[in-house]
Motif scaffolding. Structure first.
Motif, PDB file in Angstrom:
ATOM      1  N   GLN A 301      -7.917  -3.026   8.723  1.00  0.00           N
ATOM      2  CA  GLN A 301      -7.729  -2.633  10.114  1.00  0.00           C
ATOM      3  C   GLN A 301      -6.737  -3.562  10.815  1.00  0.00           C
ATOM      4  OE1 GLN A 301      -8.957   0.110  11.104  1.00  0.00           O
ATOM      5  NE2 GLN A 301     -10.549   0.504   9.568  1.00  0.00           N
ATOM      6  N   THR A 302      -6.148  -3.079  11.906  1.00  0.00           N
ATOM      7  CA  THR A 302      -5.251  -3.889  12.727  1.00  0.00           C
ATOM      8  C   THR A 302      -6.075  -4.862  13.559  1.00  0.00           C
ATOM      9  OG1 THR A 302      -5.323  -2.371  14.605  1.00  0.00           O
ATOM     10  CG2 THR A 302      -3.666  -1.930  12.893  1.00  0.00           C
ATOM     11  N   PRO A 303      -5.444  -5.905  14.124  1.00  0.00           N
ATOM     12  CA  PRO A 303      -6.188  -6.848  14.971  1.00  0.00           C
ATOM     13  C   PRO A 303      -6.889  -6.178  16.147  1.00  0.00           C
ATOM     14  CG  PRO A 303      -4.079  -7.800  14.360  1.00  0.00           C
ATOM     15  CD  PRO A 303      -4.072  -6.384  13.865  1.00  0.00           C
ATOM     16  N   ILE A 304      -6.262  -5.154  16.739  1.00  0.00           N
ATOM     17  CA  ILE A 304      -6.888  -4.477  17.881  1.00  0.00           C
ATOM     18  C   ILE A 304      -8.144  -3.735  17.444  1.00  0.00           C
ATOM     19  CG2 ILE A 304      -6.612  -2.616  19.564  1.00  0.00           C
ATOM     20  CD1 ILE A 304      -3.774  -3.446  19.960  1.00  0.00           C
ATOM     21  N   VAL A 305      -8.068  -3.004  16.345  1.00  0.00           N
ATOM     22  CA  VAL A 305      -9.237  -2.267  15.848  1.00  0.00           C
ATOM     23  C   VAL A 305     -10.341  -3.244  15.450  1.00  0.00           C
ATOM     24  CG1 VAL A 305     -10.076  -0.716  14.065  1.00  0.00           C
ATOM     25  CG2 VAL A 305      -7.858  -0.299  15.121  1.00  0.00           C
ATOM     26  N   ALA A 306      -9.951  -4.354  14.823  1.00  0.00           N
ATOM     27  CA  ALA A 306     -10.946  -5.355  14.438  1.00  0.00           C
ATOM     28  C   ALA A 306     -11.671  -5.901  15.668  1.00  0.00           C
ATOM     29  CB  ALA A 306     -10.271  -6.488  13.670  1.00  0.00           C
ATOM     30  N   GLY A 307     -10.925  -6.114  16.758  1.00  0.00           N
ATOM     31  CA  GLY A 307     -11.553  -6.560  17.990  1.00  0.00           C
ATOM     32  C   GLY A 307     -12.462  -5.506  18.594  1.00  0.00           C
ATOM     33  N   LEU A 308     -12.042  -4.239  18.513  1.00  0.00           N
ATOM     34  CA  LEU A 308     -12.862  -3.149  19.041  1.00  0.00           C
ATOM     35  C   LEU A 308     -14.201  -3.031  18.328  1.00  0.00           C
ATOM     36  CD1 LEU A 308     -10.227  -0.298  19.581  1.00  0.00           C
ATOM     37  CD2 LEU A 308     -11.720  -1.276  21.332  1.00  0.00           C
ATOM     38  N   THR A 309     -14.258  -3.496  17.096  1.00  0.00           N
ATOM     39  CA  THR A 309     -15.485  -3.387  16.319  1.00  0.00           C
ATOM     40  C   THR A 309     -16.653  -4.100  16.994  1.00  0.00           C
ATOM     41  OG1 THR A 309     -14.140  -3.345  14.310  1.00  0.00           O
ATOM     42  CG2 THR A 309     -16.480  -3.747  14.030  1.00  0.00           C
ATOM     43  N   LEU A 310     -16.360  -5.142  17.773  1.00  0.00           N
ATOM     44  CA  LEU A 310     -17.422  -5.908  18.420  1.00  0.00           C
ATOM     45  C   LEU A 310     -17.910  -5.284  19.728  1.00  0.00           C
ATOM     46  CD1 LEU A 310     -16.127  -9.551  17.875  1.00  0.00           C
ATOM     47  CD2 LEU A 310     -18.043  -8.450  16.725  1.00  0.00           C
ATOM     48  N   LEU A 311     -17.214  -4.266  20.217  1.00  0.00           N
ATOM     49  CA  LEU A 311     -17.617  -3.675  21.496  1.00  0.00           C
ATOM     50  C   LEU A 311     -19.031  -3.086  21.486  1.00  0.00           C
ATOM     51  CD1 LEU A 311     -14.368  -2.018  22.886  1.00  0.00           C
ATOM     52  CD2 LEU A 311     -15.468  -4.139  23.586  1.00  0.00           C
ATOM     53  N   PRO A 312     -19.486  -2.425  20.399  1.00  0.00           N
ATOM     54  CA  PRO A 312     -20.879  -1.950  20.414  1.00  0.00           C
ATOM     55  C   PRO A 312     -21.890  -3.074  20.606  1.00  0.00           C
ATOM     56  CG  PRO A 312     -19.660  -0.876  18.664  1.00  0.00           C
ATOM     57  CD  PRO A 312     -18.764  -1.953  19.213  1.00  0.00           C
ATOM     58  N   MET A 313     -21.601  -4.254  20.044  1.00  0.00           N
ATOM     59  CA  MET A 313     -22.502  -5.384  20.261  1.00  0.00           C
ATOM     60  C   MET A 313     -22.516  -5.767  21.735  1.00  0.00           C
ATOM     61  SD  MET A 313     -22.628  -9.111  18.329  1.00  0.00           S
ATOM     62  CE  MET A 313     -21.134  -9.767  19.080  1.00  0.00           C
ATOM     63  N   LEU A 314     -21.329  -5.754  22.373  1.00  0.00           N
ATOM     64  CA  LEU A 314     -21.239  -6.047  23.807  1.00  0.00           C
ATOM     65  C   LEU A 314     -22.030  -5.046  24.623  1.00  0.00           C
ATOM     66  CD1 LEU A 314     -20.032  -7.103  26.501  1.00  0.00           C
ATOM     67  CD2 LEU A 314     -18.056  -5.661  26.020  1.00  0.00           C
ATOM     68  N   LEU A 315     -21.837  -3.767  24.338  1.00  0.00           N
ATOM     69  CA  LEU A 315     -22.556  -2.735  25.099  1.00  0.00           C
ATOM     70  C   LEU A 315     -24.058  -2.855  24.899  1.00  0.00           C
ATOM     71  CD1 LEU A 315     -20.200   0.321  24.431  1.00  0.00           C
ATOM     72  CD2 LEU A 315     -20.366  -1.073  26.506  1.00  0.00           C
ATOM     73  N   GLY A 316     -24.476  -3.089  23.657  1.00  0.00           N
ATOM     74  CA  GLY A 316     -25.903  -3.274  23.399  1.00  0.00           C
ATOM     75  C   GLY A 316     -26.440  -4.492  24.118  1.00  0.00           C
ATOM     76  N   TRP A 317     -25.651  -5.571  24.127  1.00  0.00           N
ATOM     77  CA  TRP A 317     -26.027  -6.797  24.841  1.00  0.00           C
ATOM     78  C   TRP A 317     -26.238  -6.500  26.329  1.00  0.00           C
ATOM     79  CZ3 TRP A 317     -25.419 -12.262  23.278  1.00  0.00           C
ATOM     80  CH2 TRP A 317     -25.549 -13.142  24.337  1.00  0.00           C
ATOM     81  N   SER A 318     -25.286  -5.794  26.937  1.00  0.00           N
ATOM     82  CA  SER A 318     -25.371  -5.511  28.371  1.00  0.00           C
ATOM     83  C   SER A 318     -26.585  -4.655  28.694  1.00  0.00           C
ATOM     84  CB  SER A 318     -24.089  -4.820  28.835  1.00  0.00           C
ATOM     85  OG  SER A 318     -22.969  -5.653  28.637  1.00  0.00           O
ATOM     86  N   VAL A 319     -26.812  -3.614  27.889  1.00  0.00           N
ATOM     87  CA  VAL A 319     -27.967  -2.735  28.117  1.00  0.00           C
ATOM     88  C   VAL A 319     -29.268  -3.516  27.949  1.00  0.00           C
ATOM     89  CG1 VAL A 319     -29.216  -0.725  27.260  1.00  0.00           C
ATOM     90  CG2 VAL A 319     -26.731  -0.634  27.485  1.00  0.00           C
ATOM     91  N   GLY A 320     -29.341  -4.300  26.878  1.00  0.00           N
ATOM     92  CA  GLY A 320     -30.558  -5.076  26.648  1.00  0.00           C
ATOM     93  C   GLY A 320     -30.812  -6.092  27.727  1.00  0.00           C
ATOM     94  N   SER A 321     -29.744  -6.714  28.235  1.00  0.00           N
ATOM     95  CA  SER A 321     -29.907  -7.753  29.249  1.00  0.00           C
ATOM     96  C   SER A 321     -30.444  -7.204  30.563  1.00  0.00           C
ATOM     97  CB  SER A 321     -28.562  -8.450  29.502  1.00  0.00           C
ATOM     98  OG  SER A 321     -28.132  -9.136  28.355  1.00  0.00           O
ATOM     99  N   THR A 322     -30.167  -5.943  30.857  1.00  0.00           N
ATOM    100  CA  THR A 322     -30.594  -5.378  32.134  1.00  0.00           C
ATOM    101  C   THR A 322     -32.108  -5.339  32.275  1.00  0.00           C
ATOM    102  OG1 THR A 322     -30.460  -3.136  31.222  1.00  0.00           O
ATOM    103  CG2 THR A 322     -28.518  -3.973  32.374  1.00  0.00           C
ATOM    104  N   PHE A 323     -32.804  -5.215  31.148  1.00  0.00           N
ATOM    105  CA  PHE A 323     -34.269  -5.203  31.264  1.00  0.00           C
ATOM    106  C   PHE A 323     -34.904  -6.449  30.640  1.00  0.00           C
ATOM    107  CE2 PHE A 323     -33.160  -2.557  27.542  1.00  0.00           C
ATOM    108  CZ  PHE A 323     -33.817  -3.248  26.522  1.00  0.00           C
ATOM    109  N   GLY A 324     -34.068  -7.456  30.272  1.00  0.00           N
ATOM    110  CA  GLY A 324     -34.604  -8.662  29.669  1.00  0.00           C
ATOM    111  C   GLY A 324     -35.545  -9.419  30.589  1.00  0.00           C
TER     112      GLY A 324
END
Length: 454
Positions: A301-324
């Motif tokens: 993958q390109t550097p941009i796609v490789a960086g995009l791979t971590l976005l689901p972790m970010l989204l999951g982090w944000s959703v989880g943090s809202t009710f933490g």
């Protein structure tokens, strides 16, 4: 504040309204820009090492920053309690921006690592200080509503770093990965200067000079012991780390101003936060360091796609943090952090299987989303829970000490997993196993329902 140490009223540092919103914006910007530097080099490193050489020092560009941040955190905590939040914030921002500018001008990987140390010291002062300021601005109940914003900003800085780094490398130059911090950091400092008012200084807060030195030197020796090659030197460094660690324990027992006050060290919520900080940092930084490399080396993958791979972790982090925080109030650390790390360990395990059996990009994205969903509430409440147990004059050192465990867990794990470089499934499995062990420990030993606030 009640007898349990839970804050029920905000310190008058910024009253609700424009001033508090402006101070909150400054805190968010500082959080993003300092956390961003922990992972932004991930997608830029192949280009950096190609231009500057030093591929064998790949992990040290990460570990040096995280280690220096740990030392900065340990030093800044007591200073924030004694001198006030603003002086420590501005000093940390100054170090961070000078280090960023020098990193952008580096002409070798060795120089880059040295400048990352300076940058990390500044980030280490910034990150816990901003979180302490946020604790001053909002009560525990209010933080239940805004915590997703703070932890989401911190997670965004870490997870979006590789994406922005990849874009800057492809569209401009890797040097802008560091130089872009300067205008953003200056703007954040200006906002805080205009909006935040420190409570009166606490001149009775004593400073412990030897504690941070012993802790930092012990951690440095442990990091050096993980460096490949020179087996005799590695064992010598490991022995030095053990000796200095024992000296730290002895010194802290005798110190009049320990890194963590003795009455808080005995608190199960604080001890749970220490375990959660280590595991949270280990998971976050190991994923941020090695997942993009896995995607570029084995996924093509390109550097941009490789960086995009971590976005689901970010989204999951944000959703989880809202009710933490809501989970923390309802079921204590046992529910919020224990269950959270169990979910995160499941996600890391699925990611290891994806890497081992080649299940593809979509399976990797789903695994990272599950990991982030568990890591969000686990990591955020591992900090907020102990914060709520500390009075104002201890809140800075509690925040900084717990934040140091997160950074230390990240730096040690990234360095340790470098020993298995190229074996990505094994790296992900080890990170997941650590989270699983901590989840089990918290399920057994962490306190249940949090103390009443009234």
């Amino acid at each position: 504040m009640d007898g349990s140490g839970v804050s029920v009223e905000p310190v008058p540092s910024a009253r609700p309204g424009v001033a508090r919103r402006t101070a909150t914006g400054a805190v968010l910007l500082a959080l993003v820009v300092s956390a961003f530097e922990g992972t932004v080099v991930t997608s830029a490193m192949p280009t950096i090492t190609r231009e500057l050489g030093g591929q064998h020092l790949y992990s040290w560009v990460f570990s040096a920053f995280l280690f220096a941040s740990t030392v900065g955190v340990l030093i800044s905590g007591k200073l924030a309690d004694r001198l006030g939040r603003k002086p420590v914030f501005f000093a940390g921002m100054g170090l961070f921006l000078v280090g960023s500018a020098l990193c952008g001008l580096a002409d070798s990987v060795h120089a880059l690592i040295a400048f990352r140390v300076l940058q990390g010291l500044g980030a280490g002062a910034l990150q816990p200080t901003t979180l302490t300021i946020s604790a001053d601005l909002y009560t525990l109940r209010e933080r239940a509503a805004v915590q997703g914003l703070f932890t989401g900003a911190w997670g965004a800085g870490n997870a979006v770093g590789p994406l922005i780094g990849g874009w800057l490398v492809m569209q401009a130059s890797w040097r802008w990965v560091f130089l872009v911090n300067v205008p953003v950091g200056l703007f954040a400092a200006l906002l805080l200067y205009l909006s935040y008012r420190d409570p009166p200084r606490r001149t009775d807060v004593k400073l412990d000079r030897w504690g941070p030195v012993l802790a930092g030197t012990s951690a440095a020796m442990l990091l050096f012991s993980l460096e490949p090659g020179h087996a005799e030197l590695r064992w010598l460094c490991l022995l030095g780390a053990v000796v200095l660690g024992a000296g730290l324990v002895f010194q802290q027992r005798k110190s009049l101003a320990p890194l963590l006050p003795m009455e808080l060290v005995k608190d199960r919520t604080v001890l749970s936060g220490v375990a959660g900080g280590i595991a949270g940092g280990a998971l976050l930084y190991s994923m941020a360091a090695w997942v993009p490399l896995w995607m570029t080396e084995q996924g093509g993958q390109t550097p941009i796609v490789a960086g995009l791979t971590l976005l689901p972790m970010l989204l999951g982090w944000s959703v989880g943090s809202t009710f933490g925080v809501k989970l923390l109030v309802r079921g204590g650390m046992r529910l919020s952090a224990g269950v959270g790390f169990a979910v995160a360990a499941t996600g890391a395990g699925l990611l290891a299987l994806t890497a081992a059996y080649g299940w593809g990009t979509y399976a990797a994205l789903a695994s990272l989303a599950v990991l982030g969903m568990g890591l969000g509430p686990a990591a955020s409440t591992s900090l907020i829970g102990p914060q709520s147990r500390a009075p104002w004059h201890h809140r800075g050192i509690v925040t900084s000490s717990l934040y140091a465990t997160r950074l230390l867990g990240g730096s040690l794990t990234v360095a340790a997993l470098a020993l298995a470089r190229g074996h990505f499934a094994l790296q992900f499995a080890i990170a997941g196993a650590l989270a699983g062990v901590v989840a089990l420990g918290l399920a057994v030993a962490a306190p249940g329902k949090a103390s009443n606030e009234s």
